[in-house]
Design a protein around this motif. Sequence first.
Motif, short mmCIF file in Angstrom:
data_model
loop_
_atom_site.label_atom_id
_atom_site.label_comp_id
_atom_site.label_asym_id
_atom_site.label_seq_id
_atom_site.Cartn_x
_atom_site.Cartn_y
_atom_site.Cartn_z
N ALA A 163 -0.44 2.40 9.28
CA ALA A 163 -1.26 3.17 10.22
C ALA A 163 -0.60 4.49 10.57
O ALA A 163 -1.20 5.33 11.24
N ALA A 164 0.66 4.68 10.13
CA ALA A 164 1.35 5.96 10.34
C ALA A 164 1.24 6.84 9.10
O ALA A 164 1.87 7.89 9.03
N ASP A 165 0.45 6.40 8.13
CA ASP A 165 0.22 7.19 6.92
C ASP A 165 -0.30 8.57 7.33
O ASP A 165 -1.25 8.67 8.10
N GLU A 200 7.57 9.19 0.77
CA GLU A 200 6.53 8.40 0.10
C GLU A 200 7.09 6.99 -0.06
O GLU A 200 8.26 6.83 -0.41
N ALA A 201 6.27 6.00 0.20
CA ALA A 201 6.77 4.63 0.08
C ALA A 201 5.62 3.68 -0.20
O ALA A 201 4.45 4.01 -0.01
N LEU A 202 5.99 2.50 -0.66
CA LEU A 202 5.04 1.43 -0.90
C LEU A 202 5.43 0.30 0.06
O LEU A 202 6.55 -0.20 -0.02
N VAL A 203 4.52 -0.04 0.99
CA VAL A 203 4.92 -0.99 2.04
C VAL A 203 3.88 -2.10 2.22
O VAL A 203 2.69 -1.90 1.94
N GLU A 204 4.37 -3.21 2.72
CA GLU A 204 3.44 -4.29 3.10
C GLU A 204 2.69 -3.87 4.36
O GLU A 204 3.29 -3.28 5.26
N PRO A 205 1.40 -4.21 4.47
CA PRO A 205 0.64 -3.84 5.67
C PRO A 205 1.27 -4.37 6.96
O PRO A 205 1.13 -3.77 8.01
N LEU A 243 4.34 -4.53 7.82
CA LEU A 243 5.58 -3.86 8.22
C LEU A 243 5.30 -2.87 9.35
O LEU A 243 4.44 -2.01 9.22
N HIS A 244 6.02 -2.98 10.47
CA HIS A 244 5.80 -1.99 11.51
C HIS A 244 6.72 -0.79 11.32
O HIS A 244 7.71 -0.84 10.57
N LEU A 245 6.35 0.29 11.98
CA LEU A 245 7.04 1.56 11.74
C LEU A 245 8.53 1.47 12.07
O LEU A 245 9.36 2.06 11.36
N ALA A 246 8.89 0.75 13.12
CA ALA A 246 10.30 0.67 13.50
C ALA A 246 11.13 0.02 12.39
O ALA A 246 12.23 0.49 12.07
N ASP A 247 10.62 -1.05 11.80
CA ASP A 247 11.34 -1.67 10.69
C ASP A 247 11.38 -0.75 9.47
O ASP A 247 12.37 -0.71 8.75
N PHE A 248 10.29 -0.01 9.27
CA PHE A 248 10.28 0.95 8.16
C PHE A 248 11.38 2.00 8.37
O PHE A 248 12.15 2.31 7.46
N LEU A 249 11.48 2.52 9.59
CA LEU A 249 12.48 3.55 9.88
C LEU A 249 13.90 2.98 9.75
O LEU A 249 14.78 3.59 9.14
N ARG A 250 14.09 1.80 10.31
CA ARG A 250 15.44 1.24 10.36
C ARG A 250 15.89 0.68 9.01
O ARG A 250 17.00 0.94 8.55
N GLU A 251 15.01 -0.08 8.36
CA GLU A 251 15.45 -0.83 7.19
C GLU A 251 15.19 -0.11 5.88
O GLU A 251 15.95 -0.26 4.94
N HIS A 252 14.12 0.68 5.84
CA HIS A 252 13.83 1.39 4.59
C HIS A 252 14.50 2.75 4.58
O HIS A 252 15.00 3.19 3.54
N LEU A 283 0.84 -1.20 0.00
CA LEU A 283 0.00 0.00 0.00
C LEU A 283 0.87 1.25 0.00
O LEU A 283 1.95 1.25 0.61
N PRO A 284 0.42 2.29 -0.64
CA PRO A 284 1.20 3.54 -0.62
C PRO A 284 1.01 4.27 0.71
O PRO A 284 -0.10 4.31 1.24
N ILE A 285 2.09 4.82 1.24
CA ILE A 285 2.00 5.68 2.42
C ILE A 285 2.77 6.97 2.15
O ILE A 285 3.71 6.99 1.36
N SER A 286 2.34 8.00 2.84
CA SER A 286 2.98 9.30 2.70
C SER A 286 3.04 9.90 4.10
O SER A 286 2.02 10.08 4.75
#
Lengths: 273, 160
Positions: free
Chosen positions: B67-69, B15-20, B22-31, B3-6
């Motif tokens: 959910a942080a979109d 802006e990113a396209l992420v799997e539902p 994925l939690h925010l911490a992994d998004f911050l750290r890995e993406h 899903l797209p998030i902004s």
Amino acid sequence: MKPAPFAFHRPASLADALACLATGEARPLAGGQSLVPMLNLRLTPVDALVELRGVPELAGATETPDGAVYGALLTHAAFEDGQVPDVTRGLMRHVAGGIAYRAVRNRGTIGGALALADPAADWLTTVVALDAEIGIAGAAGTRWVRAEDFVLGPYFTVLEPTELLTAVRVRRLPQTTRWGVCKVAVKVGEYAETLVVALIDPARGESRVVLGALDGAPLLLPATAAAAGAGTAKAALEQTVAVELAGSDRDFTPADLLLHATAVTRAIAEARS
Amino acid sequence: MKLPISLTVNGERVEALVEPRLHLADFLREHLRLTATHLGCEHGVCGACTVLVDGAPARACILLAVAADGADIRTLEGLADDPRMAVIKESFHQKHGLQCGFCTPGMLITTLDLLARKPAPDAAEIRAGISGNLCRCTGYQGIVRSIQHAAAALEQAEEA
């Protein structure tokens, strides 16, 4: 651990949200402070989540002359910080400030906590003590259920998988009502080992004492409440509590009985002080 | 399905396209490679992943990125120029507020919020305030002293 894959819906209205839930296979996501940990630990399998954040019907609070209606999405922190009208003479604000940790209170919601119905969670016992009503929306419209009829057991309520908890309706506490809360937890922010909410109103002859954090639904203690309201002295009150707990249909160990009975008398003492 | 998030992270639009899942911490750290946000328990107990979401502390491990979109996220990296955080960091340095340092990002962000809401907490209030952040070195005495020091230093700085 990481959650297993699931689909994610972002409805923008109550009707959209109910449509997403119509198959009975999806689960609503409010603040996620209990659900997401369970997803991370893979304790709760879900095929789809329905995020409620964008559903305006679940937000905010409305004060009426006889009470208030609190939207399901209100966070514990909103109560703690006094951002919503208080019709309970500070009781809900006090309870909110004792839930988990601030970082959790900023996200966790009253509706999510009630819908999950963890027996040790604070709101469940509180709304039963307040004799609040729970708003439940479904295909046929919204119904209101008394809190004590809403919860059936641990993590078990009258909510159907296709329904949504929308709001909590709380009656304004009279000026004559005093409250006391006793919560025992192994550390600050942990789930309660015992939790008692006492509302004492001798002037109106209406008192309620509710014991939570049990292995079943919160337990109403009407004999204890009547004794507390009648101003029964401490020793006789302790006797009433012991008899009522022993006579309930719950299975208490001697240690449980001591813990819960102590909490009951402390909450009543606080309400009377 | 992704899903797209902004969202805004440390003041920058992302802006990113992420799997539902994925939690925010992994998004911050890995993406985004923002590795000040630490992951300890990954079920909302240890507080190491605490970040600011729309200005309020939240656990990034139990907030889904989807959910942080739309949210405004600030990690410890994004507080590098914050004058209050500078005082808090200096206090942790002076008063031995860290040993291994793993819990420190969460402790610092929790302290920033605690002292904003409660500028002069006593030791018991500090302990209650950081009760959701675990230090497995058990260096709590130093952490409590650091927060007391930071509270006094911030008060002094504001009076000056």
